[in-house]
Design an enzyme around this catalytic site. Structure first.
Site, PDB file in Angstrom:
ATOM      1  CB  SER A  82      -1.289  -0.021   1.341  1.00 25.71           C
ATOM      2  OG  SER A  82      -0.113  -0.111   2.538  1.00 25.71           O
ATOM      3  CB  THR A 194      -1.685   6.486   3.781  1.00 30.38           C
ATOM      4  OG1 THR A 194      -2.360   6.367   2.542  1.00 30.38           O
ATOM      5  CG2 THR A 194      -0.435   7.544   3.732  1.00 30.38           C
ATOM      6  CB  THR A 212      -0.483   6.203  -0.099  1.00 26.24           C
ATOM      7  OG1 THR A 212      -1.083   4.973   0.166  1.00 26.24           O
ATOM      8  CG2 THR A 212      -0.826   7.429  -0.923  1.00 26.24           C
ATOM      9  NE  ARG A 222      -8.506   7.724  -4.991  1.00 22.67           N
ATOM     10  CZ  ARG A 222      -7.615   7.529  -3.724  1.00 22.67           C
ATOM     11  NH1 ARG A 222      -6.548   7.387  -3.633  1.00 22.67           N
ATOM     12  NH2 ARG A 222      -8.139   7.865  -2.728  1.00 22.67           N
ATOM     13  CB  THR A 245      -4.152   6.332   6.834  1.00 24.60           C
ATOM     14  OG1 THR A 245      -4.269   5.209   6.087  1.00 24.60           O
ATOM     15  CG2 THR A 245      -4.750   5.972   8.444  1.00 24.60           C
ATOM     16  N   GLY A 246      -6.963   5.929   5.190  1.00 28.53           N
ATOM     17  CA  GLY A 246      -8.185   5.870   4.813  1.00 28.53           C
ATOM     18  C   GLY A 246      -8.599   6.225   3.453  1.00 28.53           C
TER      19      GLY A 246
HETATM   20  N1  ASP Z   1      -5.604   7.791   2.041  1.00 25.72           N
HETATM   21  C1  ASP Z   1      -5.153   6.951   0.843  1.00 25.72           C
HETATM   22  C2  ASP Z   1      -5.718   7.266  -0.244  1.00 25.72           C
HETATM   23  O1  ASP Z   1      -6.884   7.540  -0.388  1.00 25.72           O
HETATM   24  C3  ASP Z   1      -5.086   5.427   1.134  1.00 25.72           C
HETATM   25  C4  ASP Z   1      -5.012   5.043   2.714  1.00 25.72           C
HETATM   26  O2  ASP Z   1      -4.445   5.414   3.442  1.00 25.72           O
HETATM   27  O3  ASP Z   1      -5.772   3.749   3.001  1.00 25.72           O
HETATM   28  O4  ASP Z   1      -5.114   7.204  -1.280  1.00 25.72           O
END
Ligand code: ASP
Length: 335
Positions: A82, A194, A212, A222, A245-246
């Site tokens: 990731s 991330t 990330t 994207r 994150t997320g």
């Molecule tokens: N925040 C990151 C994104 O949307 C992914 C993650 O942190 O899970 O690309």
């Protein structure tokens, strides 16, 4: 000039907003606090990343150097799908990386949707230090990196390619909630996370980094929250810093990390500020929020830190002179 009626309406509206904010930000508990220097990072893989940052901080080094060195650890980790070179690709099989960095003087640099370069965090730093710009995207970011001596290489690993081909069988875009608890090593089942890192050096200066490969199987082109200053990362040397994150779309919609820092500026602890930012995301899109993960991590200038996530399972790592491998389970809205 305000007429009386308008004034009354405005006063009532601001009173309502104050109550709402007070409710959301009801004092939680005494903040966790670290001596300086300190580095904190998102997820279990933050423990190893913190080691990279600590090797600089412990010698009295600068927070900016520390977060760059720290972020490079998961970027180079072939088991981490990731972040960085072994990150899962997008829907079309391209590995596109996002990263940003910010220092104690408010300087920042970022790269978005960059291909073929293994260490986006270092390119982001170069954008900050060598160009009049903040953000370079796509082919332009790769071109800039190559012109500055970075190796142009294919990043899609055989493992990532296998996972992508497996995904193509159904080709459903469904972000999983967490990739935490070391399960990110399990492969195809998990598809995002991330590294967001914040460091305060011995002088008390703050810097942050965020890097990330974004959401696996995303549309080509994207860009998530992680390379966007104010969304995935924000630091202010008067206040502190925050990172996220997320699912980045929800963080961007709420300018999440900037919001957390501004709430800390108003006197809220890092934990309270993260909680308020998460609750704002949930309030705006409750149905979406039930199914996704977003987590914030923050630290203020006193070394107080905290985190909060929508879903259970968000972890973060703390490293200072007392303990170098502390991993903390973050609190969450849904238990
Ligand atoms: N925040 C990151 C994104 O949307 C992914 C993650 O942190 O899970 O690309």
């Amino acid at each position: 000039m305000l007429n009386r009626r308008k004034f009354i309406t405005l006063t009532a509206a601001s009173a309502y907003l104050t109550t709402l904010t007070d409710k959301v930000l009801a004092k939680t508990k005494e903040p966790l606090k670290s001596p300086l220097p300190v580095v904190i990072s998102t997820w279990d893989f933050g423990v190893a990343a913190n080691q990279g940052a600590w090797s600089i901080l412990k010698k009295g080094g600068r927070a900016l150097d520390a977060v760059e060195a720290g972020a490079r650890i998961p970027e180079a980790d072939m088991k981490n799908h990731s972040v960085g070179r072994a990150g899962y690709p997008d829907r079309d099989g391209h590995v596109t990386l996002d990263a940003c960095i910010m220092d104690e003087q408010g300087n920042c640099g970022s790269v978005a949707a960059m291909e073929n370069i293994a260490h986006p965090i270092s390119v982001a730093r170069l954008v900050m230090e060598k160009t009049p710009h903040v953000m370079l995207a796509g082919d332009g970011a790769t071109q800039f990196a190559v012109e500055n001596g970075f190796k142009n290489e294919k990043l899609l690993t055989p493992e990532s390619e296998k996972a992508w081909k497996e995904w193509l069988k159904t080709a459903k875009y469904e972000p999983t909630i967490n990739s935490e608890n070391k399960d990110y090593k399990l492969g195809n089942k998990y598809n995002h996370d991330t590294i967001g890192m914040l460091a305060l050096d011995a002088k008390g200066n703050i810097s942050g980094a965020c890097t990330t490969s974004g959401m696996a199987w995303k549309l080509h082109g994207r860009v998530g929250d992680s390379p966007i200053i104010g969304a995935g990362l924000y630091v202010d040397n008067e206040v502190g810093g925050a990172t996220s994150t997320g699912v980045g779309e929800e963080v961007i919609r709420n300018v999440g990390s900037f919001l957390v820092v501004e709430l800390m500026r108003q006197g809220h602890s890092p934990q309270e500020a993260c909680e308020a930012a998460v609750k704002r995301i949930i309030k705006k899109k409750p149905e979406i929020a039930k199914k996704i993960q977003v987590g914030f991590l923050a630290i203020n200038k006193k070394g107080e830190y905290g985190a909060y996530a929508i879903q259970e399972g968000f972890s973060y790592a703390v490293c200072n002179a007392e303990k170098q491998d502390l991993l903390i389970k973050g609190e969450s809205f849904y238990k």
